[in-house]
Scaffold this motif. Sequence first.
Motif, PDB file in Angstrom:
ATOM      1  N   LEU A 170       4.051   5.165  -2.644  1.00 38.27           N
ATOM      2  CA  LEU A 170       3.876   6.481  -2.021  1.00 38.27           C
ATOM      3  C   LEU A 170       5.184   6.959  -1.395  1.00 38.27           C
ATOM      4  CD1 LEU A 170       2.079   8.832  -1.139  1.00 38.27           C
ATOM      5  CD2 LEU A 170       1.480   7.499   0.909  1.00 38.27           C
TER       6      LEU A 170
ATOM      7  N   GLU B 104       0.803  -1.220   0.000  1.00 32.56           N
ATOM      8  CA  GLU B 104       0.000   0.000   0.000  1.00 32.56           C
ATOM      9  C   GLU B 104       0.835   1.269   0.000  1.00 32.56           C
ATOM     10  OE1 GLU B 104      -3.607   2.005   2.653  1.00 32.56           O
ATOM     11  OE2 GLU B 104      -2.749   0.056   3.209  1.00 32.56           O
TER      12      GLU B 104
ATOM     13  N   THR C 273       2.351  10.559 -11.651  1.00 32.11           N
ATOM     14  CA  THR C 273       1.689  10.353 -10.356  1.00 32.11           C
ATOM     15  C   THR C 273       0.205  10.692 -10.419  1.00 32.11           C
ATOM     16  OG1 THR C 273       3.749  10.873  -9.204  1.00 32.11           O
ATOM     17  CG2 THR C 273       1.716  10.988  -7.923  1.00 32.11           C
ATOM     18  N   VAL C 274      -0.111  11.838 -10.996  1.00 33.39           N
ATOM     19  CA  VAL C 274      -1.510  12.288 -11.044  1.00 33.39           C
ATOM     20  C   VAL C 274      -2.359  11.336 -11.879  1.00 33.39           C
ATOM     21  CG1 VAL C 274      -3.047  14.106 -11.871  1.00 33.39           C
ATOM     22  CG2 VAL C 274      -0.962  14.711 -10.634  1.00 33.39           C
TER      23      VAL C 274
ATOM     24  N   HIS D 291      -5.444  -0.377 -16.014  1.00 31.48           N
ATOM     25  CA  HIS D 291      -4.194  -0.584 -15.280  1.00 31.48           C
ATOM     26  C   HIS D 291      -3.079  -1.117 -16.160  1.00 31.48           C
ATOM     27  CE1 HIS D 291      -5.263  -0.462 -10.724  1.00 31.48           C
ATOM     28  NE2 HIS D 291      -5.701   0.581 -11.381  1.00 31.48           N
TER      29      HIS D 291
ATOM     30  N   SER E   5      -1.787   8.252 -12.531  1.00 29.19           N
ATOM     31  CA  SER E   5      -1.902   6.969 -11.819  1.00 29.19           C
ATOM     32  C   SER E   5      -3.031   7.008 -10.797  1.00 29.19           C
ATOM     33  CB  SER E   5      -0.580   6.635 -11.121  1.00 29.19           C
ATOM     34  OG  SER E   5       0.436   6.386 -12.052  1.00 29.19           O
ATOM     35  N   LYS E   6      -3.133   8.112 -10.070  1.00 32.60           N
ATOM     36  CA  LYS E   6      -4.199   8.239  -9.068  1.00 32.60           C
ATOM     37  C   LYS E   6      -5.572   8.254  -9.735  1.00 32.60           C
ATOM     38  CE  LYS E   6      -1.089   8.622  -5.871  1.00 32.60           C
ATOM     39  NZ  LYS E   6      -0.752   7.422  -5.058  1.00 32.60           N
TER      40      LYS E   6
ATOM     41  N   GLU F 158       7.632   7.875  -4.158  1.00 35.34           N
ATOM     42  CA  GLU F 158       7.295   9.162  -4.768  1.00 35.34           C
ATOM     43  C   GLU F 158       7.682  10.329  -3.858  1.00 35.34           C
ATOM     44  OE1 GLU F 158       3.161   8.680  -5.458  1.00 35.34           O
ATOM     45  OE2 GLU F 158       3.422   7.412  -7.240  1.00 35.34           O
TER      46      GLU F 158
ATOM     47  N   LYS G  90      -6.404   4.756 -10.961  1.00 38.59           N
ATOM     48  CA  LYS G  90      -6.684   3.865  -9.833  1.00 38.59           C
ATOM     49  C   LYS G  90      -8.124   3.998  -9.356  1.00 38.59           C
ATOM     50  CE  LYS G  90      -5.072   2.709  -5.174  1.00 38.59           C
ATOM     51  NZ  LYS G  90      -4.079   3.028  -4.114  1.00 38.59           N
ATOM     52  N   HIS G  91      -8.658   5.199  -9.381  1.00 34.51           N
ATOM     53  CA  HIS G  91      -9.995   5.438  -8.843  1.00 34.51           C
ATOM     54  C   HIS G  91     -11.101   5.384  -9.895  1.00 34.51           C
ATOM     55  CE1 HIS G  91      -7.514   7.161  -5.558  1.00 34.51           C
ATOM     56  NE2 HIS G  91      -8.503   6.741  -4.796  1.00 34.51           N
TER      57      HIS G  91
END
Length: 311
Positions: free
Chosen positions: A172, A168, A254-255, A268, A257-258, A175, A261-262
């Motif tokens: 993070l 998890e 990063t952005v 993916h 990916s977020k 990054e 993910k949601h």
Amino acid sequence: MATMQVSNDVLLFSVVFKFIAMIIGVLGNITVIIYTILTSKENTSTSYLVGNLALADLLVCLTFYPISIIEIIQIIPNIDSDPGLFCKLHRSTIWTLLFASVATLLAITVDRYLYIVKPLKYPLIVTQRRVFLAISGTWIAACCLCTVLLIHFGRFDWALRSVCPAGEYTYLLLEIFVGYVPLILIFILNFRIFNVARKQRKRILAEPTVTVNISSELSPKRQIGIVRLLVGFKAAKTFAMVVAVLTFCVLTATVVSKVIKHFCESCHQMWYIVIRYDFYGMNSIVNAFIYGIRHIKYRKAYGNILLRLLL
């Protein structure tokens, strides 16, 4: 393990793109290394740091791209591969070399900061010995990070081929400490560099004896000081462009990916196999050409060295 959801045409295009990017990156970064370390007469502390940045970028091109290409080539005909081995090699190398690049950029920023803010003390503070220690420390830390990641990425099950889950908080933490913290420090130092340089430039131009061409009435020492300031300011702008490219690549990856993910669970494999880490790879390619865009001496050296490499 779930089958690949990405079409073979997309995967084939990705292979071609990665191969071309790898060739361009290898040639560009080899050229930077040859010029800054071997052929340039200006063997300064900054040149060694630039050479180290090019070395990290070169290693990205020689490790990240071949590993990705081999994995995708195996995916297209649905050949079984070892997901643990792929994730260990792929993720550990890209994050390790990204760390080396960012750490070197931080060292370059500190070097430029001292050059502009403390010009008189700069030769005493920034010595070749200290630069070599900084470079050595960067690679020792990078090797330690690589070892940890190689061990860490062998502990998880893979529901989707080549997606490489790692707990998890793993990504993070990577990054934050590989990307955000160094970038924040770099931005703070660059902000101070430009503030100091702008004030010094205004003060110099406000003096009645200073013209655009640097008046001959100035003492030689004063002229040297002005030239050093202008050269240092231009170099700082160049490295600021490198930082801007790196920031764009890190933040975009990063952005997105977020968001995926949601909002797009089915995306993916497309994102992680075909697109995401290419942002980091492209950063390693673009760096080599920023120097050429900003400096004539690099453009001339690139032309000469590339001709020798290709002919």
